[in-house]
Design a protein around this motif. Structure first.
Motif, PDB file in Angstrom:
ATOM      1  N   HIS A 179      50.606   9.423  -2.156  1.00  0.00           N
ATOM      2  CA  HIS A 179      51.838  10.051  -1.682  1.00  0.00           C
ATOM      3  C   HIS A 179      51.616  10.926  -0.443  1.00  0.00           C
ATOM      4  O   HIS A 179      52.571  11.470   0.109  1.00  0.00           O
ATOM      5  CB  HIS A 179      52.488  10.859  -2.811  1.00  0.00           C
ATOM      6  N   ASN A 232      56.651  -0.686   1.066  1.00  0.00           N
ATOM      7  CA  ASN A 232      55.731  -0.047   0.127  1.00  0.00           C
ATOM      8  C   ASN A 232      54.519  -0.940  -0.080  1.00  0.00           C
ATOM      9  O   ASN A 232      54.643  -2.157  -0.210  1.00  0.00           O
ATOM     10  CB  ASN A 232      56.443   0.195  -1.207  1.00  0.00           C
ATOM     11  N   TYR A 233      53.335  -0.332  -0.144  1.00  0.00           N
ATOM     12  CA  TYR A 233      52.107  -1.104  -0.366  1.00  0.00           C
ATOM     13  C   TYR A 233      52.214  -1.893  -1.673  1.00  0.00           C
ATOM     14  O   TYR A 233      52.587  -1.353  -2.714  1.00  0.00           O
ATOM     15  CB  TYR A 233      50.903  -0.157  -0.429  1.00  0.00           C
ATOM     16  N   SER A 251      47.960   2.073   1.678  1.00  0.00           N
ATOM     17  CA  SER A 251      48.801   2.318   0.493  1.00  0.00           C
ATOM     18  C   SER A 251      49.530   3.655   0.535  1.00  0.00           C
ATOM     19  O   SER A 251      50.250   4.015  -0.385  1.00  0.00           O
ATOM     20  CB  SER A 251      47.958   2.223  -0.784  1.00  0.00           C
ATOM     21  N   GLN A 307      63.101  -3.586  -3.515  1.00  0.00           N
ATOM     22  CA  GLN A 307      62.095  -2.541  -3.317  1.00  0.00           C
ATOM     23  C   GLN A 307      62.255  -1.406  -4.319  1.00  0.00           C
ATOM     24  O   GLN A 307      61.286  -0.758  -4.711  1.00  0.00           O
ATOM     25  CB  GLN A 307      62.104  -1.996  -1.883  1.00  0.00           C
ATOM     26  N   TYR A 359      62.653   7.307   2.254  1.00  0.00           N
ATOM     27  CA  TYR A 359      61.344   6.789   1.873  1.00  0.00           C
ATOM     28  C   TYR A 359      61.433   5.371   1.310  1.00  0.00           C
ATOM     29  O   TYR A 359      60.432   4.644   1.304  1.00  0.00           O
ATOM     30  CB  TYR A 359      60.687   7.709   0.838  1.00  0.00           C
ATOM     31  N   PHE A 360      62.604   4.991   0.863  1.00  0.00           N
ATOM     32  CA  PHE A 360      62.753   3.676   0.264  1.00  0.00           C
ATOM     33  C   PHE A 360      63.175   2.612   1.267  1.00  0.00           C
ATOM     34  O   PHE A 360      63.380   1.454   0.910  1.00  0.00           O
ATOM     35  CB  PHE A 360      63.758   3.745  -0.890  1.00  0.00           C
ATOM     36  N   ILE A 418      52.186   6.527   1.094  1.00  0.00           N
ATOM     37  CA  ILE A 418      53.644   6.623   1.154  1.00  0.00           C
ATOM     38  C   ILE A 418      54.050   7.811   2.024  1.00  0.00           C
ATOM     39  O   ILE A 418      55.061   7.792   2.705  1.00  0.00           O
ATOM     40  CB  ILE A 418      54.243   6.774  -0.267  1.00  0.00           C
ATOM     41  N   ARG A 475      59.585  -0.041  -7.295  1.00  0.00           N
ATOM     42  CA  ARG A 475      59.216   1.368  -7.507  1.00  0.00           C
ATOM     43  C   ARG A 475      59.553   1.832  -8.915  1.00  0.00           C
ATOM     44  O   ARG A 475      58.803   2.583  -9.530  1.00  0.00           O
ATOM     45  CB  ARG A 475      59.954   2.256  -6.493  1.00  0.00           C
TER      46      ARG A 475
END
Length: 199
Positions: free
Chosen positions: A127, A71-72, A134, A91, A66-67, A136, A95
């Motif tokens: 999420h 990311n928005y 935005s 990044q 996910y990383f 994720i 977060r």
């Protein structure tokens, strides 16, 4: 006679849902006060605790993925090679700072008004894939594991604190538990909506 709960409002009205959850969990002004007081104790621990949480996420391939996605709101340099991503990557710093701000806000919040409930709801919504740009879109199992891990960290701080007496420790742990169940409900609400919409 049984108390009537309007299922439609429960599914569609955030304040109504929160009031239902609060009443069921007995989440009161005393719990909010306990969280506010705890915020002063946990404040110095949050930076290292959050970094540790993200290190744990990076140590597992299924959560690390996910990383590697943009990311928005992140405008820094993306590290896209999995082997090169660390908690010091731009990044990840983004977060980590976001979670630190989130934790401080939820613990310090004195009035749980509409604006704050919308904030908690939007944290859940982003999420899923229901928040547009935005989003994720994290599988719920990882959210659940993260909440459990985070709550354990905070409870450990409570139990280890020399600043709190026994009654205050009990009140703080109960307040934290209620907080996480309420926040978790706002997550699951959006995951359910997403699943019903076929997304």
């Amino acid at each position: 006679m049984s108390e009537h709960i309007d299922k439609k409002l429960l599914d569609e009205d955030l304040v109504y849902r929160f009031e239902y959850m609060s009443k069921f969990l007995n989440f009161t002004e005393n719990d909010i006060a306990a969280l506010n007081a705890f915020a002063k104790i946990i404040q110095s621990v949050i930076p290292s605790a959050v970094e540790g949480i993200y290190q744990k996420l990076l140590d597992i391939d299924v959560t690390k993925q996910y990383f590697l996605k943009q990311n928005y709101g992140f405008e820094g340099i993306m590290t896209t090679e999995a082997a090169q991503v660390t908690v010091k990557s731009e990044q990840m710093t983004f977060r980590i700072n976001s979670m630190r701000k989130y934790l401080l806000r939820v613990l310090r919040q004195r009035i749980w008004n509409d604006a704050f409930l919308n904030f908690l709801s939007n944290v859940g919504k982003m999420h899923t894939n229901m928040a547009g740009a935005s989003s994720i879109n994290v599988d719920y199992v990882h959210i659940n594991a993260l909440f459990g891990h985070l709550e354990h960290i905070l409870i450990d701080v409570v139990l280890s604190s020399d600043e709190l007496d026994g009654e205050t420790k009990k009140a703080t742990i109960l307040a934290l538990n209620k907080l996480f169940w309420i926040q978790n409900d706002f997550f699951t609400m959006h995951y359910i909506i997403a699943s019903k919409s076929g997304n």
